[in-house]
Design a protein around this motif. Structure first.
Motif, PDB file in Angstrom:
ATOM      1  N   SER A 101     -20.633  15.822   3.163  1.00 44.12           N
ATOM      2  CA  SER A 101     -22.086  15.727   3.202  1.00 44.12           C
ATOM      3  C   SER A 101     -22.511  15.020   4.476  1.00 44.12           C
ATOM      4  O   SER A 101     -21.711  14.313   5.101  1.00 44.12           O
ATOM      5  N   SER A 149     -26.266  13.296   6.569  1.00 42.26           N
ATOM      6  CA  SER A 149     -27.686  12.983   6.632  1.00 42.26           C
ATOM      7  C   SER A 149     -28.082  12.944   8.103  1.00 42.26           C
ATOM      8  O   SER A 149     -27.599  12.093   8.858  1.00 42.26           O
ATOM      9  N   THR A 165     -30.533  16.910   4.886  1.00 41.28           N
ATOM     10  CA  THR A 165     -29.230  16.577   4.329  1.00 41.28           C
ATOM     11  C   THR A 165     -28.430  17.867   4.150  1.00 41.28           C
ATOM     12  O   THR A 165     -29.004  18.953   3.987  1.00 41.28           O
ATOM     13  N   TYR A 166     -27.115  17.716   4.169  1.00 37.26           N
ATOM     14  CA  TYR A 166     -26.228  18.875   4.133  1.00 37.26           C
ATOM     15  C   TYR A 166     -25.082  18.582   3.171  1.00 37.26           C
ATOM     16  O   TYR A 166     -24.627  17.435   3.060  1.00 37.26           O
ATOM     17  N   TYR A 167     -24.609  19.619   2.501  1.00 31.71           N
ATOM     18  CA  TYR A 167     -23.536  19.461   1.528  1.00 31.71           C
ATOM     19  C   TYR A 167     -22.534  20.596   1.642  1.00 31.71           C
ATOM     20  O   TYR A 167     -22.899  21.740   1.938  1.00 31.71           O
ATOM     21  N   ARG A 187     -21.064  19.681  10.498  1.00 34.93           N
ATOM     22  CA  ARG A 187     -19.933  19.827   9.564  1.00 34.93           C
ATOM     23  C   ARG A 187     -18.579  19.697  10.264  1.00 34.93           C
ATOM     24  O   ARG A 187     -17.527  19.823   9.619  1.00 34.93           O
ATOM     25  N   TRP A 247     -20.135  12.191   5.626  1.00 36.63           N
ATOM     26  CA  TRP A 247     -19.007  11.858   4.751  1.00 36.63           C
ATOM     27  C   TRP A 247     -18.009  12.997   4.811  1.00 36.63           C
ATOM     28  O   TRP A 247     -18.382  14.172   4.696  1.00 36.63           O
ATOM     29  N   LEU A 279     -23.209   7.707  -0.852  1.00 33.16           N
ATOM     30  CA  LEU A 279     -22.831   8.994  -1.414  1.00 33.16           C
ATOM     31  C   LEU A 279     -22.678   8.803  -2.921  1.00 33.16           C
ATOM     32  O   LEU A 279     -21.716   8.189  -3.381  1.00 33.16           O
ATOM     33  N   LYS A 322     -22.093  20.513  -3.892  1.00 35.34           N
ATOM     34  CA  LYS A 322     -23.527  20.727  -4.034  1.00 35.34           C
ATOM     35  C   LYS A 322     -23.916  20.677  -5.511  1.00 35.34           C
ATOM     36  O   LYS A 322     -23.271  21.273  -6.366  1.00 35.34           O
ATOM     37  N   THR A 340     -24.936  13.366  -3.970  1.00 32.64           N
ATOM     38  CA  THR A 340     -26.194  13.157  -3.280  1.00 32.64           C
ATOM     39  C   THR A 340     -26.003  12.112  -2.185  1.00 32.64           C
ATOM     40  O   THR A 340     -25.520  11.008  -2.459  1.00 32.64           O
ATOM     41  N   ILE A 341     -26.388  12.468  -0.974  1.00 31.08           N
ATOM     42  CA  ILE A 341     -26.333  11.522   0.130  1.00 31.08           C
ATOM     43  C   ILE A 341     -27.715  10.909   0.324  1.00 31.08           C
ATOM     44  O   ILE A 341     -28.733  11.588   0.179  1.00 31.08           O
TER      45      ILE A 341
END
Length: 125
Positions: free
Chosen positions: A48, A50, A57-59, A107, A35, A80, A64, A68-69
């Motif tokens: 974010s 996945s 998962t990454y934010y 990213r 996203w 999301l 953060k 939440t993904i």
């Protein structure tokens, strides 16, 4: 691969929204789903992601603890969940997909091959 994002809208600060992105692909679980968002006058930024095949998962630091993904591989959909929204979260949100990303590229928007049309999220103060 076609991506269809939905779920945007107008919400007051502190409220919540859930974005969805449905993918037309047979091997959804092999795709890293991301996203990104772009606010008026600003560059597109990572929100974010996945990772494929049950990966991490990454934010972005700015979301953060609030966003939440998640993904449902049976429905070819990534979500999301956005809680405690702030006016600075106002942007067009885009989902993206790629099945060849390495972790260090997650990213980077330029490394995603497939993009949805975007859904507008407006957070009023």
């Amino acid at each position: 691969v076609q991506l269809q994002a939905s779920g945007g809208g107008l919400v007051q600060a502190g409220g919540s929204l859930r974005l969805s992105c449905a993918a037309s692909v047979r091997t959804f679980r092999t795709y890293t789903m991301g996203w990104f968002r772009q606010a008026p006058g600003k560059e597109r930024e990572f929100v974010s992601a996945s990772k494929s095949n049950g990966g991490s998962t990454y934010y972005a630091d700015s979301v953060k603890g609030r966003f939440t993904i998640s993904r449902d591989n049976a429905k070819n959909t990534v979500y999301l969940q956005m809680n405690n929204l702030k006016p600075e979260d106002t942007a067009v949100y885009y989902c993206a997909a790629d099945n060849r990303l390495i972790t260090s590229s997650i990213r980077n928007d330029h490394d995603y091959d497939y993009w949805g049309q975007g859904t507008l999220v407006t957070v009023s103060s």
